[in-house]
Design an enzyme around this catalytic site. Structure first.
Site, PDB file in Angstrom:
ATOM      1  N   TYR A   1      -4.983  12.402   4.879  1.00 20.87           N
ATOM      2  CA  TYR A   1      -5.727  13.112   3.840  1.00 20.87           C
ATOM      3  C   TYR A   1      -5.604  14.606   4.072  1.00 20.87           C
ATOM      4  CZ  TYR A   1      -7.750   8.573   2.827  1.00 20.87           C
ATOM      5  OH  TYR A   1      -7.923   7.258   2.498  1.00 20.87           O
TER       6      TYR A   1
ATOM      7  N   ASN B   1     -12.095   8.719  -8.431  1.00 17.38           N
ATOM      8  CA  ASN B   1     -11.108   8.847  -9.506  1.00 17.38           C
ATOM      9  C   ASN B   1      -9.795   8.183  -9.117  1.00 17.38           C
ATOM     10  OD1 ASN B   1     -13.091  10.440 -10.551  1.00 17.38           O
ATOM     11  ND2 ASN B   1     -11.658  11.915 -11.376  1.00 17.38           N
TER      12      ASN B   1
ATOM     13  N   CYS C   1      -2.044   5.144  -3.306  1.00 13.38           N
ATOM     14  CA  CYS C   1      -3.061   5.681  -2.403  1.00 13.38           C
ATOM     15  C   CYS C   1      -3.149   4.891  -1.091  1.00 13.38           C
ATOM     16  CB  CYS C   1      -4.411   5.705  -3.086  1.00 13.38           C
ATOM     17  SG  CYS C   1      -4.754   4.244  -4.040  1.00 13.38           S
ATOM     18  N   HIS C   2      -2.495   3.738  -1.023  1.00 15.16           N
ATOM     19  CA  HIS C   2      -2.550   2.966   0.228  1.00 15.16           C
ATOM     20  C   HIS C   2      -1.680   3.620   1.298  1.00 15.16           C
ATOM     21  CE1 HIS C   2       1.006   1.381  -1.874  1.00 15.16           C
ATOM     22  NE2 HIS C   2       1.511   1.226  -0.667  1.00 15.16           N
TER      23      HIS C   2
ATOM     24  N   GLU D   1       5.536  -2.455   4.133  1.00 13.71           N
ATOM     25  CA  GLU D   1       6.483  -1.331   4.084  1.00 13.71           C
ATOM     26  C   GLU D   1       6.979  -0.979   5.477  1.00 13.71           C
ATOM     27  OE1 GLU D   1       4.691   1.835   1.985  1.00 13.71           O
ATOM     28  OE2 GLU D   1       4.528   0.720   0.122  1.00 13.71           O
TER      29      GLU D   1
END
Length: 85
Positions: free
Chosen positions: A23, A46, A53-54, A81
């Site tokens: 972040y 939001n 976002c993961h 991934e």
DNA sequence: GCGCTGACTGTCA
DNA sequence: ATGACAGCCAGCG
């Protein structure tokens, strides 16, 4: 919704598959190194389906959270991934 | 426009 | 290494 939010969206959207950003990193690249919390807030409240976002985790390596099924689902996605915590 | 909340972060005990 | 504290920011009521 300000410019910062847009930047965050763009940046997170550009995270390559198989990599993650903290972040803090996202906030810094967005132009506000101190807005890591705000970035998290954007994801939390939001949520934008356009961004993975993961792939955004805490600076200490932990997942932090996920609004699409919890940390469990997030970890699973990252594992898919090639990322293991 | 004000105050509270939170998927954060760094530092101290 | 683990837990608690204080500082920062954007979104929402």
């Amino acid at each position: 919704m300000n410019n910062f939010t847009i930047r965050v969206q763009e940046i997170v959207k550009k995270i390559p598959r198989g990599e993650v950003r903290s972040y803090k990193e996202v906030a810094t690249e967005a132009g506000n190194p101190l807005a890591a919390r705000a970035v998290a807030n954007i994801m939390a409240k939001n949520y934008i389906p356009d961004i993975p976002c993961h792939r955004v985790i805490r600076s200490d390596g932990t997942l932090g959270g996920y609004n699409r099924g919890g940390e469990k689902a997030k970890k699973h996605l990252l594992a898919g991934e090639g990322i293991v915590i």
